[in-house]
Design a protein around this motif. Sequence first.
Motif, PDB file in Angstrom:
ATOM      1  N   GLY A 137       0.027   1.524  -5.825  1.00 39.47           N
ATOM      2  CA  GLY A 137       0.352   2.163  -7.093  1.00 39.47           C
ATOM      3  C   GLY A 137       0.330   3.671  -7.045  1.00 39.47           C
ATOM      4  N   ALA A 138       0.050   4.226  -5.869  1.00 36.77           N
ATOM      5  CA  ALA A 138       0.015   5.686  -5.711  1.00 36.77           C
ATOM      6  C   ALA A 138       0.060   6.010  -4.230  1.00 36.77           C
ATOM      7  CB  ALA A 138      -1.248   6.276  -6.336  1.00 36.77           C
ATOM      8  N   VAL A 139       0.342   7.270  -3.908  1.00 36.09           N
ATOM      9  CA  VAL A 139       0.364   7.707  -2.520  1.00 36.09           C
ATOM     10  C   VAL A 139      -1.063   7.746  -1.978  1.00 36.09           C
ATOM     11  CG1 VAL A 139       0.912   9.594  -0.947  1.00 36.09           C
ATOM     12  CG2 VAL A 139       2.446   9.065  -2.844  1.00 36.09           C
ATOM     13  N   VAL A 140      -1.282   7.093  -0.839  1.00 34.78           N
ATOM     14  CA  VAL A 140      -2.577   7.163  -0.173  1.00 34.78           C
ATOM     15  C   VAL A 140      -2.557   8.389   0.731  1.00 34.78           C
ATOM     16  CG1 VAL A 140      -4.179   6.005   1.378  1.00 34.78           C
ATOM     17  CG2 VAL A 140      -2.822   4.660  -0.256  1.00 34.78           C
ATOM     18  N   GLU A 141      -3.297   9.411   0.353  1.00 39.47           N
ATOM     19  CA  GLU A 141      -3.276  10.669   1.092  1.00 39.47           C
ATOM     20  C   GLU A 141      -3.878  10.478   2.482  1.00 39.47           C
ATOM     21  OE1 GLU A 141      -1.854  13.376   0.289  1.00 39.47           O
ATOM     22  OE2 GLU A 141      -1.312  12.889  -1.775  1.00 39.47           O
ATOM     23  N   THR A 142      -3.219  11.032   3.489  1.00 39.66           N
ATOM     24  CA  THR A 142      -3.737  10.994   4.858  1.00 39.66           C
ATOM     25  C   THR A 142      -3.862  12.408   5.377  1.00 39.66           C
ATOM     26  OG1 THR A 142      -1.497  10.843   5.814  1.00 39.66           O
ATOM     27  CG2 THR A 142      -2.601   8.774   5.281  1.00 39.66           C
TER      28      THR A 142
END
Length: 559
Positions: free
Chosen positions: A284-289
């Motif tokens: 449901g959202a960008v998983v920051e890496t």
Amino acid sequence: MSTPETLLTVRNLKVDFRLDDGAVLHAVRGVSFSVLADTTVALVGESGSGKSVSALAAMGLLPASNATVLPGSMIEYRGRDLLRLQPREMTALRGAEISMVFQEPMSSLNPVFSIGFQLIEVLEKHLGLRGRFARNRAIELLREVGIPDAPTRIDAYPHQLSGGQQQRVMIAMAIACEPRLLIADEPTTALDVTVQKQILALLAELQKKRRMAMLFITHDLGLVAQVADHVVVMRDGEVREQGAVADVFRAPQDTYTKALLACRPPLDRRPHRLPVVDDFLKAGAVVETAERQRGLRGDEDIVLEVRQLAKSFYFRESLLRQREFKALGNASFKLAKGKTLGVVGESGSGKTTMVLTLMRLIPASGGTVLFDGRDLLSLTPAQAMTYKRRIQIVFQNPYASLNPRFTAGQILLEPMRIHGIGATEVERVALAHELLRKTGLPETAFHKYPHAFSGGQRQRIAIARCLTMKPDVLVCDEAVSALDLSVQAQLLNLLQDLQDESGMSYIFISHDLAVVKYMSDTVMVMKDGEIVEMNDADALYRDPQQDYTRRLLAAVPGS
């Protein structure tokens, strides 16, 4: 201010396709949108979303053999129900008031007729022009779309034109009868960034000059902000979101729209992994890496060194006279182990010629290519066999690079058998299944033939075939250019993972400069067969030294 006329209204459109095995594919499921006069509507979505099918239904070009427009569907053009028109009436309307520019101009233009013949045929059929009047009008149209030396080029055949020029000819044919509505189906997908920018500017100029409305179909959201007033986002045959471009880009409401916007490699940073649509829909959202580090320290091992590589082609001008064309002039560079060299430049700059030459797929006119201390260009065919396994290439066109008579499994197993990869057939089959899984294809793909796959799926098979060899160097020649953003992100992540795991080196050729920046440690810029600039990727994008490089970067959508 008066309300603009509604030219095209699509309401509750449903289209089914009957497959060979008797199953039914629901390609379009209740799609609705409108196109107003003097506006541009963008249909956006991945392959299989129903964009092109919706447009073909409006044009009356769906295959009658297996396509069905279901009851309750409505397509109206200026109040006329297109689904109820007789074939003769639809033929008169098509080309005269509604025209279409198709994605692949080389497939749309007849190779055995000159471009002038094909353009004049449109003028004769719809406007009744004949003889020199038709020819003069055709020349005017070619001038209008920017074909140089139109009075001479009118007699050229499609293969004598560049991809950008072929697309300009298709646009000239589409606007020949001054249509009210122009449908452009992925008109810039296979073009380099500068030609893409020129084509988009041309379409905008023609639209303003001729007061046309445009239905612009694309999988690249980066283009939408440049060309469209209204955007319709589609997935799996359904409309997920639509609205004014500014509103949708500023505050997308649907998770799928957010996912598409997140998949494109950003120019201002380099995430360790790119999000793909399915992952985004789950989270449901960008998983920051974390940021991925790029660049060279200077002490890396060199896996490939090219010195003064040159290639000339010769064309016979008369019985005793030849003309030399220098496609590549004295190219020199080094490729470090576990690193990526990005190669950019316009069509005809020598990018593909360079890699085909260093791989001995075409003979070089001069230079050396050092790999493991051996000059590949001086090896005999028998000696070169060992090195063929260690340097592999993924070609741009997956339709031409896969044997249509082999299943995907046979395509993967053949090079393993030739080069002795795997101790047994069982081991080779297991490796083939593993590579299909890694490239995002189901296990059932093993037994299917190339015609059963989309272009993106074929490209994944081509990449998997190269990976069966576990090469030291992989050349990617526009390998992801024509793919959906999510599929592209998936394959870029795979290439990154393989590089991390095995230290594979890449020569990465692309006209998408955002992708090149994301993938590359060093970027080489080519023009007219020469290397005009080479630098660390971040430094080159931040401070290009050559005007040509600046023009390339200025043409990147969203830059």
